[in-house]
Scaffold this active site. Structure first.
Site, PDB file in Angstrom:
ATOM      1  N   LYS A 124       0.844  -1.185   0.000  1.00  0.00           N
ATOM      2  CA  LYS A 124       0.000   0.000   0.000  1.00  0.00           C
ATOM      3  C   LYS A 124       0.881   1.238   0.000  1.00  0.00           C
ATOM      4  CE  LYS A 124      -4.423   1.118   0.433  1.00  0.00           C
ATOM      5  NZ  LYS A 124      -5.553   0.430  -0.195  1.00  0.00           N
ATOM      6  N   GLY A 228     -26.488   2.846   0.244  1.00  0.00           N
ATOM      7  CA  GLY A 228     -25.647   3.531  -0.740  1.00  0.00           C
ATOM      8  C   GLY A 228     -25.996   3.083  -2.143  1.00  0.00           C
ATOM      9  N   GLY A 230     -24.661   4.336  -5.047  1.00  0.00           N
ATOM     10  CA  GLY A 230     -23.673   4.976  -5.914  1.00  0.00           C
ATOM     11  C   GLY A 230     -23.199   4.056  -7.009  1.00  0.00           C
ATOM     12  N   ASN A 231     -21.929   4.146  -7.332  1.00  0.00           N
ATOM     13  CA  ASN A 231     -21.362   3.386  -8.457  1.00  0.00           C
ATOM     14  C   ASN A 231     -21.558   1.880  -8.338  1.00  0.00           C
ATOM     15  OD1 ASN A 231     -20.310   5.530  -9.995  1.00  0.00           O
ATOM     16  ND2 ASN A 231     -18.655   5.746  -8.521  1.00  0.00           N
ATOM     17  N   VAL A 232     -21.497   1.360  -7.106  1.00  0.00           N
ATOM     18  CA  VAL A 232     -21.679  -0.085  -6.915  1.00  0.00           C
ATOM     19  C   VAL A 232     -23.143  -0.397  -6.580  1.00  0.00           C
ATOM     20  CG1 VAL A 232     -21.009  -2.114  -5.552  1.00  0.00           C
ATOM     21  CG2 VAL A 232     -19.297  -0.379  -6.098  1.00  0.00           C
TER      22      VAL A 232
HETATM   23  P1  NAD Z   1     -19.848   5.884  -4.420  1.00  0.00           P
HETATM   24  O1  NAD Z   1     -19.277   7.088  -3.776  1.00  0.00           O
HETATM   25  O2  NAD Z   1     -20.145   5.921  -5.881  1.00  0.00           O
HETATM   26  O3  NAD Z   1     -21.215   5.476  -3.691  1.00  0.00           O
HETATM   27  C1  NAD Z   1     -21.391   5.508  -2.320  1.00  0.00           C
HETATM   28  C2  NAD Z   1     -22.792   6.026  -2.077  1.00  0.00           C
HETATM   29  O4  NAD Z   1     -23.060   5.960  -0.696  1.00  0.00           O
HETATM   30  C3  NAD Z   1     -22.972   7.484  -2.517  1.00  0.00           C
HETATM   31  O5  NAD Z   1     -24.111   7.565  -3.362  1.00  0.00           O
HETATM   32  C4  NAD Z   1     -23.170   8.215  -1.210  1.00  0.00           C
HETATM   33  O6  NAD Z   1     -24.058   9.314  -1.339  1.00  0.00           O
HETATM   34  C5  NAD Z   1     -23.768   7.135  -0.333  1.00  0.00           C
HETATM   35  N1  NAD Z   1     -23.602   7.312   1.097  1.00  0.00           N
HETATM   36  C6  NAD Z   1     -22.547   7.795   1.793  1.00  0.00           C
HETATM   37  N2  NAD Z   1     -22.791   7.758   3.108  1.00  0.00           N
HETATM   38  C7  NAD Z   1     -24.020   7.192   3.250  1.00  0.00           C
HETATM   39  C8  NAD Z   1     -24.809   6.867   4.356  1.00  0.00           C
HETATM   40  N3  NAD Z   1     -24.402   7.099   5.593  1.00  0.00           N
HETATM   41  N4  NAD Z   1     -26.027   6.286   4.130  1.00  0.00           N
HETATM   42  C9  NAD Z   1     -26.436   6.035   2.879  1.00  0.00           C
HETATM   43  N5  NAD Z   1     -25.730   6.343   1.794  1.00  0.00           N
HETATM   44  C10 NAD Z   1     -24.546   6.919   1.978  1.00  0.00           C
HETATM   45  O7  NAD Z   1     -18.875   4.686  -4.069  1.00  0.00           O
HETATM   46  P2  NAD Z   1     -18.856   3.253  -4.749  1.00  0.00           P
HETATM   47  O8  NAD Z   1     -17.814   3.257  -5.797  1.00  0.00           O
HETATM   48  O9  NAD Z   1     -20.245   2.826  -5.075  1.00  0.00           O
HETATM   49  O10 NAD Z   1     -18.277   2.366  -3.550  1.00  0.00           O
HETATM   50  C11 NAD Z   1     -19.082   2.016  -2.453  1.00  0.00           C
HETATM   51  C12 NAD Z   1     -18.219   1.356  -1.407  1.00  0.00           C
HETATM   52  O11 NAD Z   1     -17.587   0.201  -1.941  1.00  0.00           O
HETATM   53  C13 NAD Z   1     -17.081   2.238  -0.888  1.00  0.00           C
HETATM   54  O12 NAD Z   1     -16.858   1.917   0.474  1.00  0.00           O
HETATM   55  C14 NAD Z   1     -15.904   1.800  -1.719  1.00  0.00           C
HETATM   56  O13 NAD Z   1     -14.672   2.045  -1.042  1.00  0.00           O
HETATM   57  C15 NAD Z   1     -16.167   0.310  -1.832  1.00  0.00           C
HETATM   58  N6  NAD Z   1     -15.548  -0.284  -3.020  1.00  0.00           N
HETATM   59  C16 NAD Z   1     -15.894   0.127  -4.249  1.00  0.00           C
HETATM   60  C17 NAD Z   1     -15.304  -0.447  -5.356  1.00  0.00           C
HETATM   61  C18 NAD Z   1     -15.690  -0.022  -6.729  1.00  0.00           C
HETATM   62  O14 NAD Z   1     -15.394  -0.766  -7.668  1.00  0.00           O
HETATM   63  N7  NAD Z   1     -16.319   1.112  -6.910  1.00  0.00           N
HETATM   64  C19 NAD Z   1     -14.358  -1.471  -5.206  1.00  0.00           C
HETATM   65  C20 NAD Z   1     -14.005  -1.894  -3.922  1.00  0.00           C
HETATM   66  C21 NAD Z   1     -14.628  -1.282  -2.838  1.00  0.00           C
END
Ligand code: NAD
Length: 428
Positions: A124, A228, A230-232
């Site tokens: 890391k 959440g 978001g992207n996932v």
């Molecule tokens: P993102 O920022 O696109 O989505 C996260 C969502 O959660 C956002 O829409 C945000 O508004 C919402 N949010 C934040 N706090 C909240 C709460 N207290 N209650 C409800 N909603 C809340 O992120 P992502 O890319 O979708 O990733 C989500 C999680 O997965 C993160 O912890 C990220 O580190 C982890 N992750 C993502 C990936 C990936 O491929 N994107 C890979 C490994 C891990």
């Protein structure tokens, strides 16, 4: 020294004229060797630490000329290949917090990569933000990440970086301008792009293994709460409906994201709501599965006591506030927890093999969703949850044991080459 603030430590480095330093674990002597005798206190801290130091092969640091930013590369174990893991740009209250974070994250990546069947070790990058400067200043960022690229080139490939918290694709491109030892660059430069859809697929695989272990059949007819969108979270909801989920309840603090998912699934049984930051009520819904896909540390004694679901499986990083305590608590409560570092592997998987190029329906990606591959998310989750049940050990603890063993297997072609690289760095 370890209790100093980053600024105090940096002032000390400057006074001693130390611009670069390292700590290497000497297997024969069974102790950490510091590059400078003035830094022996740090080596002693590492040697005596029982919690986060795990015979990390090498820790490397440099202080930037401008902006006083301490940049680190923490290499845990490289039997399976070069250490891979993202670079974090973060603020720290003390040097101890900084070192601990780097050590813990590097080991976490080592285990994540091993469980994913990747021929990569674990490492890391962590850089300490200097609060005297504006983090969002593009000029500062360009400088900081260019310097980090140069730094990685001098490490000769024992650590290959990627994106992480506080770092974006533009920053990755800056690193790339000065080293080949990076991934997660922008697609225009040959990078793999956003991994969120495969990450959501990985979460689905983890859920499928958990429902099977729980004797609940498949995802068909199941109810799921997603924190959440978001992207996932958003593609996860889509996949859940494709798998025949009966109902999905979702919550997000961002009204736009809630509006978006409501529009995307108008004829599905989706109850999506806007919540205040800190409102974790979505985790306590009376559903079969809870999927944390927002921020980490949402699972703690208080929240766990209110969870009604039989399964917790999501993408968020570091879902457990205290990895040992909360893993145990969930287990004792009879809730099947699918470790996050297993289900959200597709982020690193997606970018880890960028140098091998891309093909449609890439087998190097698709095998992670294939029930026939030993290391697929489904098979690994199934194995971990089964062993956890049989041995009476919580799932994250079980996963760590399996990962530790796997992480000691040598790369089939290059062997433990990165350890040789580390040795060659110090044998001047
Ligand atoms: P993102 O920022 O696109 O989505 C996260 C969502 O959660 C956002 O829409 C945000 O508004 C919402 N949010 C934040 N706090 C909240 C709460 N207290 N209650 C409800 N909603 C809340 O992120 P992502 O890319 O979708 O990733 C989500 C999680 O997965 C993160 O912890 C990220 O580190 C982890 N992750 C993502 C990936 C990936 O491929 N994107 C890979 C490994 C891990």
């Amino acid at each position: 020294m370890i209790n100093q603030t980053p600024q105090q430590f940096i002032d000390f480095l400057k006074k001693e004229n130390i611009k670069r330093f390292h700590f290497i674990y000497d297997e024969k002597k069974g102790k950490v060797i510091a590059s400078h005798k003035q830094l022996q206190a740090v080596a002693d801290f590492l040697d005596n630490d029982k919690r986060d130091f795990a015979k990390h092969e090498g820790l490397f640091f440099q202080l930037t000329e401008k902006y006083d930013i301490l940049q680190g590369a923490f290499v845990h174990r490289t039997n399976r290949g070069q250490a891979a893991g993202g670079v974090r740009y973060w603020s720290y209250g003390s040097m101890e917090d900084y070192f601990r974070d780097g050590l813990r994250l590097a080991k976490g990546m080592c285990y994540k990569n091993a469980l994913a069947g990747l021929w990569w070790g674990g490492g890391k990058g962590v850089m300490i933000h200097n609060p005297k400067f504006d983090k969002n200043d593009r000029e500062l960022r360009d400088y900081v990440y260019s310097e980090y690229g140069l730094f990685l080139s001098t490490l000769k490939g024992c650590y290959v970086t990627a994106e992480d918290v506080g770092t974006n694709v533009e920053d990755m491109n800056k690193i790339f301008s000065n080293t080949r030892f990076t991934t997660c660059i922008s697609p225009e430069l040959g990078g793999s792009g956003n991994p969120s859809v495969p990450t959501a697929k990985g979460v689905i695989s983890g859920m499928e293994a958990a429902v099977e272990i729980a004797g609940l059949g498949t995802l068909e007819g199941k109810t799921v709460a997603v924190q959440g969108t978001g992207n996932v979270g958003e593609p996860l909801i889509r996949f859940l409906f494709e798998k025949g989920a009966k109902k999905v309840i979702a919550a997000d603090i961002n009204p736009e994201n809630i509006e978006k998912v409501n529009k995307l699934f108008p004829d599905k049984n989706l109850q999506a709501r806007i919540v205040e930051r800190g409102d974790n009520s979505i985790l306590f819904e009376d559903v079969d599965i809870v999927a944390p896909c927002a921020t980490g540390a949402g699972l703690n004694p208080e929240s766990i006591s209110k969870i009604k679901a039989k399964i917790v499986c999501g993408a968020a990083n570091n879902q457990l506030e205290d990895s040992e305590r909360d893993d145990k608590l969930l287990f004792e409560k009879g809730i099947l927890y699918v470790p996050d570092f297993l289900t959200n592997r597709m982020g690193i998987v997606n970018c880890a093999n960028e140098q091998y190029g891309y093909v449609n329906n890439d087998e190097m990606i698709e095998k992670h969703f294939d029930k026939n591959w030993e290391f697929s998310v489904f098979n690994m989750a199934y194995k971990i949850l089964k062993e956890s049940k049989e041995n009476g050990t919580p799932p994250a603890e079980t996963a760590n044991k399996i990962a530790d063993k796997l992480s000691l297997e040598n790369h089939p072609i290059t062997g433990h080459r990165s350890l040789k690289i580390i040795k060659s760095l110090i044998d001047k």
